[in-house]
Design an enzyme around this catalytic site. Structure first.
Site, PDB file in Angstrom:
ATOM      1  N   LYS A  49       0.847  -1.211   0.000  1.00 17.10           N
ATOM      2  CA  LYS A  49       0.000   0.000   0.000  1.00 17.10           C
ATOM      3  C   LYS A  49       0.879   1.256   0.000  1.00 17.10           C
ATOM      4  O   LYS A  49       0.603   2.212  -0.712  1.00 17.10           O
ATOM      5  CB  LYS A  49      -0.942  -0.032   1.216  1.00 17.10           C
ATOM      6  CG  LYS A  49      -2.040  -1.068   1.045  1.00 17.10           C
ATOM      7  CD  LYS A  49      -2.766  -1.413   2.331  1.00 17.10           C
ATOM      8  CE  LYS A  49      -3.697  -2.611   2.053  1.00 17.10           C
ATOM      9  NZ  LYS A  49      -4.341  -3.154   3.243  1.00 17.10           N
ATOM     10  N   GLN A  93      -4.954  -1.931   9.529  1.00 17.54           N
ATOM     11  CA  GLN A  93      -4.740  -3.210   8.845  1.00 17.54           C
ATOM     12  C   GLN A  93      -5.338  -4.376   9.640  1.00 17.54           C
ATOM     13  O   GLN A  93      -5.093  -4.524  10.835  1.00 17.54           O
ATOM     14  CB  GLN A  93      -3.223  -3.430   8.634  1.00 17.54           C
ATOM     15  CG  GLN A  93      -2.882  -4.686   7.866  1.00 17.54           C
ATOM     16  CD  GLN A  93      -3.452  -4.703   6.440  1.00 17.54           C
ATOM     17  OE1 GLN A  93      -3.324  -3.732   5.697  1.00 17.54           O
ATOM     18  NE2 GLN A  93      -4.091  -5.791   6.069  1.00 17.54           N
ATOM     19  N   ASP A 116     -11.234   2.166   3.772  1.00 15.58           N
ATOM     20  CA  ASP A 116     -11.376   0.713   3.624  1.00 15.58           C
ATOM     21  C   ASP A 116     -12.852   0.323   3.491  1.00 15.58           C
ATOM     22  O   ASP A 116     -13.163  -0.804   3.100  1.00 15.58           O
ATOM     23  CB  ASP A 116     -10.776   0.027   4.861  1.00 15.58           C
ATOM     24  CG  ASP A 116      -9.847  -1.115   4.508  1.00 15.58           C
ATOM     25  OD1 ASP A 116      -9.661  -1.370   3.305  1.00 15.58           O
ATOM     26  OD2 ASP A 116      -9.324  -1.750   5.439  1.00 15.58           O
TER      27      ASP A 116
END
Ligand code: NDP
Length: 290
Positions: A49, A93, A116
């Site tokens: 990322k 994450q 997200d």
């Protein structure tokens, strides 16, 4: 049979985003990447990322709290990022190490920075067909793959295998939306579904997201169907240095002989997920202002 090349489509999107970021006046978009602990898969995902953000010309801020961080400390860190006007998007994450409460951490994110797309509000906006929210990256990537490979879902029977909040449910809702490219007739299958193969054989578009290696075999697929394989499974393979190979939820050698279009694993849905995260971050920057 046409192979839907996720690497190539992702590279095109990265190039488009790079141009859009270059044309953006003022501050560049910034994503905060929070990785708690040292889970090896998380280390490599966050690296990827960070690398993609740099390639596009976005700023990334990497925050690495120890696995011993408490829920309260993690939420205080999220609050700090929520209140930082120079941070557009925040990604925590997954998976978080135990005993941290992942769902609570996702809910703590400011919905307008939840790139997200796991916040309750953003999932709700998908159901309401409200485009101001953020769509979770894997389902968004699947829709992009379909659109960019010329698959219009209108009038098609879309069968989704799997009902997770990360893939199955949101992709089913997206395929169902009353808008161009979508408008599918959607069936969702799961572990409680009876006569699964009978249903999958009716699919014009089959999206497999169950996490079972090579589960979908040729006898479950209608000739000419479009097949999207979301699965990423490790299967033992002594011929590989690592001792394993990656495979999808679809038995590619047989299903690819009868599908009209199919995604490979790796190189299909996987590469799309990171670039959709960057697309969401640019959207957050545009919505949040300079
Ligand atoms: P989950 O384990 O959260 O969900 C799996 C779903 O499949 C569940 O709804 C489950 O049903 C259903 N299922 C499992 N076994 C069967 C079966 N035998 N018959 C019918 N349904 C079944 O998985 P995810 O959605 O998170 O991930 C699915 C796959 O996609 C995994 O391989 C994962 O690694 C991969 N993935 C890939 C991504 C990418 O970027 N390419 C991103 C995210 C995931 P029930 O609800 O009844 O338990």
């Amino acid at each position: 049979m046409e192979l839907i090349d996720g690497n190539q489509i992702a590279a095109t999107i990265v190039a488009e985003l790079k141009q859009q970021v270059a044309d953006l006046p003022g501050r560049k978009p910034c994503i905060a990447l929070v990785r708690v602990g040292d889970d090896p898969a998380s280390v490599s995902y966050v690296k990827k990322k960070e690398k993609t953000a740099a390639e596009i010309g976005m700023e990334s801020r990497i925050i690495l709290p120890p696995a011993t961080i408490t829920q309260g400390e993690l939420e205080a860190l999220i609050d700090q990022l929520n209140n930082d006007p120079t941070v557009d998007g925040i990604l925590v994450q997954s998976p978080l190490p135990k005993p941290l409460d992942e769902a609570a951490a996702f809910r703590r994110l400011a919905a307008h920075k939840d790139v997200d797309g796991f916040h309750t509000l953003n999932i709700g906006k998908v159901a309401q067909e409200d485009d101001t929210g953020f769509v979770a990256c894997t389902p968004a990537g699947i829709m992009e793959l379909l659109a960019r490979s010329g698959t219009d879902l209108k009038g098609k029977h879309v069968v989704v295998l799997g009902r997770s909040l990360i893939v199955g449910k949101p992709v089913a809702l997206l395929a169902l939306q009353k808008k161009a490219g979508a408008n599918g007739t959607v069936t969702i299958c799961h572990s409680g579904t009876a006569n699964l193969a009978e249903i999958t054989r009716q699919a014009d578009v089959l999206i497999a997201a169950i996490g079972r290696a090579e589960f979908v075999t040729a006898d479950m697929v209608k000739p000419g169907a479009v097949v999207i394989d979301v699965g990423i499974n490790r299967v033992a393979d002594p011929s590989k240095k690592t001792g394993y190979r990656l495979t999808g939820d679809v038995h590619f050698p047989t299903v690819s002989t009868l599908a009209s279009k199919i995604t490979p694993v790796p190189g299909g849905v996987g590469p799309m997920t990171v670039c959709m995260l960057m697309k969401n971050t640019l959207k957050a920057r545009l919505q949040n202002g300079a």
